[in-house]
Every structure is written in C-alpha cells, then in structure tokens.
Design an enzyme around this catalytic site. Structure first.
Site, PDB file in Angstrom:
ATOM      1  N   GLU A 481       0.676  -0.948  -0.050  1.00 47.04           N
ATOM      2  CA  GLU A 481       0.019   0.004   0.019  1.00 47.04           C
ATOM      3  C   GLU A 481       0.829   1.280  -0.034  1.00 47.04           C
ATOM      4  O   GLU A 481       1.100   1.714  -1.049  1.00 47.04           O
ATOM      5  CB  GLU A 481      -0.913  -0.014   1.177  1.00 47.04           C
ATOM      6  N   GLU A 746      -2.365  -0.050  13.359  1.00 47.19           N
ATOM      7  CA  GLU A 746      -3.591   0.715  12.515  1.00 47.19           C
ATOM      8  C   GLU A 746      -4.827   0.464  13.178  1.00 47.19           C
ATOM      9  O   GLU A 746      -5.628   1.485  13.256  1.00 47.19           O
ATOM     10  CB  GLU A 746      -3.570  -0.142  11.111  1.00 47.19           C
TER      11      GLU A 746
END
Ligand code: BGC
Length: 894
Positions: A481, A746
C-alpha cells in the site's frame, strides 16, 4: 552577547543546494538574558564565484522582531553557484551577533539544461545476469535489472568549483571518480511524475582531478517503473516501462569559464549485479557479477553498450525543496535466535523502516543468503500475512570473498524482525544491524515523563512518523500500500509538525495533492493520484485545506496559503455546488466515515457536513491572512449558513447531537458548530456523558480520536482526558503499548491475547493515524501552545496541565522563533514549573491557581520578579505575562 541566531535556513531548509527563485531566510533565536529580543536584523548575501566573492544583496537594517521568511531581493541568482549569507542580529541593548550559512543554486533557467534522459540500450552486448533460480517470483517479469551508466572524461585542470544536478525516472545512485555523491537514498523521491520530477544538486568540487575522471550511476526501477499500492498483478509500471537517467555536471574554471558534462548517447551502460530491486518486492543481487572498479576513471567498459537517448524533456524538472530520504540511524540486533541450522531470527527491538546490513565471513562463492522481514512474530516465526502481496525478501549470492557486507540499495521494508536464511555457521549479533531510512528532517518536539508507558507511547508516535515520512507521508510503510492517504496525513499533521520539521516535506507533497484536484474542484483520497480515482471522501479530501492551514500555523509563513488558496476555495465551492441544502451527502467519494471507530457509528452525513463547515472556515481564515477580505467575507457567510444547516439537521435543543457518539460531539465542539456558549455547554455535557457511558473508554474512530483529549481538557474535564490517556484496556492508546508495540498500530487491537492477530487483510503495525494524540503531549501536558490567532508561535499562550497520574513531565519544542522548554514536577508543596520563553514577544501563561500571591519564584513572590506580570486573576486560574527568559515557578495545586 545577548541574543544569538541559530538554525539558519533558506526556504525552510538547512543549506539547500537547489534554490532557483528568490529564497526566504529564517532563523531561530536564543538568549540567556531575561527580556531579550531582536530589535533589527541585517542580511548580506555573497556569491562565491570562481574569481572571488561578490556581494549580491544587502538588506540594510530592518527593524522587526520577525525571524521568518525574510525575502531575498538582490541580483538575480545564477545557476549552479554557491552563496554565503551573513545574518546580523541587533538586540534591544544594541549588541550585535553575527552568524553565517550557505546555500547553492540549481538550474535557474530551464534552457540551461542540456542533459538528455538516457536509458538502457535495447540491444544488449553484455549479457544480463540470468535470473538465478525458480524462487524468484513472477514479479521479476515486470522489473528491470539495475543498470550501470558511466562516462569517462579528461580534465586539463581541476575546476575551481563543480556541481552536479541529477535525477531519474526510477531511482539512482551517483558516483564521481568512484565516490558516492550526496546523502539521498531512493533519489529523486516520489512526486506526481506526470507533473514534475525532482532533481538533486550536489557540490562535487573536491572529487575531480587532472587527467581521467569518471561520472557514473546505478539506475533502478523505483516508484516510476516498480510496484506501488495494492495488488501486485496490476500495480507496476504506473509512469513508464523503462527507467531513465539525467545528469548534468557543471564545471567552473578559475577564469569563469563553464563547461558541462551531461548525459547523452556517449555514456556507456551495462547491467549490474542487482537482478532486480523494488520497494515492495525486495532486492535480488548476485555479487559474483560485481565489478568493484566499474565506476572508476579508466574502468574497462569492454562489452558495454552506448546508452540510448530517450528524450530531452526538461519541463517537469524541479529542484529538491526538502531534505531527501537519508540513512538516519543504525540499530544493533537486540537478539539473534538460531531456529534451525542456517536459519536465524534477529530482533532489532524496534519496528522501523529501512533495511538490514549484514556482514558475512568465509562463505563459499554462490552461497545464497536470504533475508525475510516482518513487523511481528507468531510463535517465534515471522508473521507476514499482513503484508499482503508485498514480498519483503532480499536475496544475495556471495562471491567467495573472506568478508562481504550486504545492504540492499534500492529497496526498503517495514520490520522489526529479520530472518537470515542460508548462512553457513553462526550469526554474530555484531554482524547484523538495521539501517533506518526516512526524510532528513530534524526532530523538534521532545517529551518525557514519570510514566514509562506514556513515554513509550510518545516514542511510538515518533517512530510512526519516521517510518511513514519516506518521500511522501504514507498510511503504512510495509504492506502493498504505502500510499499518500490524505486523511491519515491530515489527522496526523498537527502531531507530525510538533515532533519534526516536516513543513517543507508537507508543503512539497501538497503540490501533488493540488495537482490531483479534479476540474470540478475535488481533492483526491490519495496523492500522488494513482488509484482510488474518485473524488476524495469527507475528511480525506479535506486534507487539501487542513494541512496547508496546519503548516501555516506551525511555521508562521503564509507562502503555503498563497500556494493553496485557489484549490481550497475550489474544494469548498465544489461541495457547496453538489449539496445545495449544505448537508454534504453528494459527491462523497468512498465515504469512509469515522474510520475504525469502536462500538459506535458516527453518522457519515454529520461527519461530512462538520468537515464542510471546518474547511470553509479555514479557507475563510486563510483568505483573511492573505488580505483577500471580500472573498473571506463571502466564505464566512457560507460558513455561517453551513453551521445553521448543521444545527438544524443534527443538534437538538438539549445539546444531543445526532447519533449520540463521541465522534459527533467532538466534531461539533472542535469545529465550533454551536450557536452560543450555552449551547456549547449543553453539547459538552453530552460528550462527557458519552465518554462516561462507555466506561470512560474511547469509541471515536481515527478521524475524531485526536480531538478527544484536547476537547475534554478545554471543556474543563481534563480528568477524563488523562483517564483515557492512561487507560490500558482495549480500546486505548496504551493497549498496544501494554502488548509490546514499538509503533502505533493501524487498529486498536492489531493483536490481543484473546483474539490473536486481527484480519491480515488490514492489519498494519505501523500506521501513524491513531497517534494523532501526540500533539497534545506538547500542547496539553507541557502546555506549549500558541494563541488562537497566532502563527509561527509568535504569541505563546502557555498552559501546562498537571496530569495527576504523573510526578513530572518535561519537554521542548523548537518553534520558528526559538526553543520553548517546559518541565514540571510535583511535590508535597505543589508544582514547580520551569519554562523558557525564547527571545521575542512576551508569552502568556495560564496556571491553575486562583491567587497570584501563592506563586513564587525561588521563594520570592512573583510580583517582585523581573519579567513577570500578572495580567488576570480568574476564578480558576491566574494568567501571567512572561518576558523572554527562563523561570522556575512554584505554586500549589488542588
Ligand atoms: C489505509 C488507511 C486509509 C484507508 C481508507 C486503508 O487501506 O491504510 O489508513 O485511510 O484505507 O479508508
């Protein structure tokens, strides 16, 4: 000497090398004396030309207390030249101190570029290193072998000065006479290449000699050709299929004559020993094909091909405006465990971004050593499922030398653990280390306290910043990502700007954000804009407004507002145009809402409309700063109408905000979406109820959670803010700390003892977004703040908050005007607060005591101290004015 300048910077950078337009000069001040301030400055700029120095500007005496953004107004700057600037600071006593610094220029006029973009010759004369074995994944098909480029040249005399300007469509490393040039890694860094591409400029004067010389480069795929983002089947070759190199060496003779050696088809090229290298897919290197002297003068280029000229497009070249990616730290191994013969697992003790440096000894030629990387272990083995399709694997084949050190040059990984496979014999911990990579910013915010857990949380936030400020601000640095998500960046920007000098980087990245803005005015979700091509979602696209505002507030330089104003206006007008009732329900893109909220669901139309109001408000304020009064008035009236619409739609008479979630109250209070103080108080009460109802735990998602402590403290409930901050139960900031985190995760529960790992589909252990509370460590606990209307910390409004869970807290912030220090400790008599106000305007300081007579300095009532004035006695606090200086104040607290 009373007042002295330090940290001299040009366009926000220390000794930049690629200035091309009239720069601005800034500095910080320090003084040991109370009440000191800069009365005036004087700047002189000299060009350091081959024939000697020439004065090109003299500011004259400028009477001001400002220390930022003094604009150069001298003779036009010449390309590829060095300059020295001298700063005199005159203080209030008439004393003067002098400091000097340097900068250099890039290519000032585009027509001075003569270098061609060159690439590999499609007709190989020298055979490429064959892929070694079947274990190289299919991704290699999309990647190029790293190429070598060399140009030999003769010099009859050593030039007086020599500067090189270089870039790549890909990534490059440059050498002059075999010596590596510059400190940048992964140069030229990632920008929206379709619009602009950075070049680096370096002084190479000392590296040249009479006779044969060489200039050489390695060229890899990088972001230009390699893999970016999610899903490896589709995510390579976004900008082009082949990398290309551009180098222009400018040599200045003593007599002023200038000659240029630039990339063209006379450069020779050949494949290197690096079979492939990619940011997501790792690096494969066969050192048996190494040619140690390839970049030296007179090297044997037999079998090499001539490079091919790709084009002469100089239109996108732009100088480096912030320090590039650097090797910043090296961490030793904390432990090495032999899992089985020829397989070791190494723990570096810190989740970081960079690569491993490994020295091997006595390995037979052709030994295959593989390094695997992971952020976490599972039952003692690397856990890599959360990296999705990224391949955190570096492989090298040894060449049989007695000793070899391997450090991949064209990749990086997010990891704490490395597995070393294939090493014959023991792995000595001293032979392996982790090299940390990130942009070369300074750390400017410090915090430490009596709570090891809180300190670890602050360090985790700082590590999240280090790991995710690699060329652009990214969401995460390890899985497939690593994209410039705007919401992550905007919620974290205040913290990032309080911990590190990232304003130049963010300002540069905002150009990518603006260039991704649609014709209709929509900012994107991510920049550079490669995927998720819809309009940006609420709180995502809004980063195009909030980040410039935060940069302005942190730096005090309105240049970012001038650059951003039109795009900010276009964004709010875009939302208005598609939502005529001023409730933002249309054009919401992927509408993520308050992402990752726990057990609560803040309404998406509410979050969107709150952000619409906020962005409109910040745009109006920006226009007012720029003196664009009429437009500011218009947007203020739009803002008032949005607030009205918001209140009608979402706010009830008793202060309940639709959905009754922490997120809803936080947005309403933080963005001032109330009619009057009475309504605000009612909403504040509801927030407190929502927090208490949840058992004093947080339910806010990543968009709103950073508002929790500041807003609770502001409404007089800092007790709840501190309780939340120290909570170790899920969901909380300290839950991950308790579970051994060394970065911000996260998800609140990336790993838990009950549930193990969260879903591997979305479980990064290095995401800075939930670290947005970091700014409050400085502005809340230490109280290093500026007033609402101040920028660049001109007007300090200090207000430490004495967390009852702590015995002491200490820290500092290097503000644009100088270093502000704040330390407090608690004993049986109350608090001792030591504070330093740098030269400049007096600061206000708010202390939680109701009588000034109880505040003493060194046992003496402050009314008798110099530099302190009591300006206000409130019912709950006392406000002081502190002249620049260092104070140690004692006072009781309840
Ligand atoms: C990223 C986030 C980002 C989000 C959008 C994720 O994959 O890692 O942090 O903001 O997508 O919801």
């Amino acid at each position: 000497m009373s007042v002295a300048a330090y940290d001299l910077s040009v366009d926000g950078q220390r000794e930049p090398q690629g200035i091309v337009t009239s720069p601005t000069f800034s500095w910080r001040l320090r003084s040991a004396d109370r009440g000191s301030r800069q009365l005036a400055y004087r700047i002189r700029v000299d060009a350091l030309l081959p024939g000697g120095r020439v004065r090109v500007w003299e500011s004259g005496r400028v009477e001001t207390i400002e220390t930022t953004a003094a604009r150069y107004r001298g003779y036009p700057l010449s390309s590829s030249a060095a300059y020295e600037w001298t700063l005199d600071i005159e203080d209030a006593t008439g004393e003067t101190s002098t400091t000097t610094s340097r900068f250099a220029t890039g290519i000032v006029h585009p027509d001075e570029w003569s270098a061609a973009w060159i690439g590999k010759n499609p007709v190989f004369r020298k055979t490429a290193v064959p892929p070694q074995d079947t274990d190289i994944s299919f991704t290699v098909n999309k990647l190029q072998q790293v190429r070598r480029f060399v140009r030999h040249f003769q010099l009859d005399a050593v030039p007086e000065s020599a500067r090189v300007h270089a870039s790549a469509r890909g990534i490059y490393r440059l050498y002059v006479n075999g010596t590596r040039v510059g400190t940048d890694e992964l140069a030229p860094g990632w920008t929206e290449y379709r619009d602009r591409i950075t070049y680096q400029s370096w002084d190479v004067s000392g590296l040249l000699r009479v006779g044969q010389n060489s200039i050489a480069a390695l060229l890899g795929d990088g972001w230009y050709v390699g893999f970016i983002g999610t899903d490896r089947r589709h995510q390579a070759q976004h900008y082009g299929k082949e990398p290309a190199l551009l180098v222009q060496l400018m040599l200045d003779a003593e007599d002023g004559g200038r000659s240029v050696i630039a990339t063209d088809d006379s450069w020779r090229e050949a494949p290197s020993e690096i079979i492939y290298a990619d940011q997501l897919m790792g690096q494969y290197e066969d050192s048996r094909h190494e040619e140690p002297d390839w970049h030296l003068p007179g090297s044997d280029l037999e079998g090499w091909s001539n490079a091919v000229v790709v084009d002469h497009d100089h239109s996108k070249l732009t100088p480096e405006v912030d320090p590039g990616v650097r090797r910043t730290l090296t961490l030793p191994a904390v432990s090495v465990t032999e899992r089985e013969p020829r397989r070791h697992i190494v723990d570096f003790g810190q989740n970081l971004v960079g690569r491993v440096s490994l020295t091997v000894r006595g390995q037979a030629a052709g030994t295959r050593i593989q390094l695997n990387h992971a952020e976490v272990l599972d039952a003692g083995e690397l856990y890599t499922a959360n990296l999705r399709t990224a391949e955190p694997v570096d492989v090298f084949w040894t060449n049989g030398a007695a000793e070899q050190t391997f450090e991949p040059r064209f990749t990086l990984h997010g990891f704490r653990f490395a597995e070393v496979q294939g090493l014959d014999g023991d792995l000595d911990p001293a032979d392996i280390s982790a090299v940390v990579l990130h942009n070369g910013f300074d750390i400017i915010g410090e915090f430490a306290s009596s709570s090891p857990a809180l300190d670890r949380l602050f360090r985790n936030i700082e590590w999240g910043l280090r790991g995710n400020f690699v060329s652009i601000p990214t969401d995460c640095p390890q899985r497939d990502e690593r994209l410039g998500w705007l919401a992550d960046a905007q919620v974290f920007a205040p913290t990032a700007l309080a911990i590190a000098d990232v304003a130049p980087l963010l300002r540069r990245w905002m150009r990518d954000v603006r260039s991704a803005q649609s014709d209709d005015g929509a900012f994107p979700d991510i920049a550079p804009h490669l995927i998720h091509l819809r309009e940006g979602a609420p709180a995502w696209g809004d980063g195009g407004v909030t980040i410039p505002w935060n940069i302005y507030r942190a730096t005090g330089d309105d240049v970012i507002l001038r650059e951003s104003a039109e795009s900010m206006i276009a964004w709010v007008r875009h939302i208005e145009r598609h939502n005529t009732d001023l409730i933002w329900r249309n054009q919401v893109g992927n509408n993520y809402g308050d992402w990752l909220q726990v057990g609560a669901e803040t309404r998406k139309d509410l979050l969107a409309t709150a952000y619409f109001a906020y962005s409109t408000d910040l745009t109006a304020r920006s226009l007012r700063v720029l003196g664009r009064t009429e437009e500011a008035d218009e947007l203020e009236s739009l803002h008032a109408r949005i607030v009205e619409a918001y209140r009608n739609e979402f706010v009830e008479a008793d202060g309940t905000v639709a959905g009754d979630t922490q997120g809803a109250y936080l947005l309403t209070l933080a963005f001032d979406l109330h009619a009057d103080e009475a309504e605000r108080a009612r909403i504040a009460n509801r927030l407190v109820e929502a927090v208490v109802r949840a058992g004093t735990t947080l339910t806010a998602g990543f968009v709103t959670v950073g508002l929790l402590c500041p807003i609770l403290a502001e409404i007089g409930r800092e007790d709840l803010a501190f309780q939340l901050l120290h909570n170790e139960q899920y969901p909380s900031w300290l839950y991950s700390v308790k579970n051994g985190a060394t970065t911000i995760w996260e998800r609140w529960d990336g790993w838990s003892s009950e549930g193990g790992f969260q879903s591997a589909r979305m479980n990064s252990f290095n995401h800075y977004s939930l670290g947005s509370v970091g700014e409050w460590f400085l502005s809340g606990i230490l109280g290093i703040r500026q007033s609402e209307t101040s920028a660049g910390f001109r007007q300090l409004a200090l207000a430490p908050r004495f967390d009852p869970h702590l015995d002491h807290a200490t820290g500092a912030l290097e503000t644009p005007r100088g270093r502000v220090e704040s330390s407090w400790k608690r004993d049986s008599n109350g608090i001792t607060w030591q504070v330093t106000v740098p030269p400049g305007p007096a600061a206000t300081a708010q202390l939680p005591c109701t009588s000034d007579s109880t505040i003493t300095e060194g046992g003496i009532e402050i009314s008798r101290s110099t530099g302190i004035t009591v300006t206000e006695l409130g019912s709950a606090c006392t406000t002081l004015q502190l002249e620049p200086g260092t104070y140690s104040l004692q006072f009781p607290v309840d």
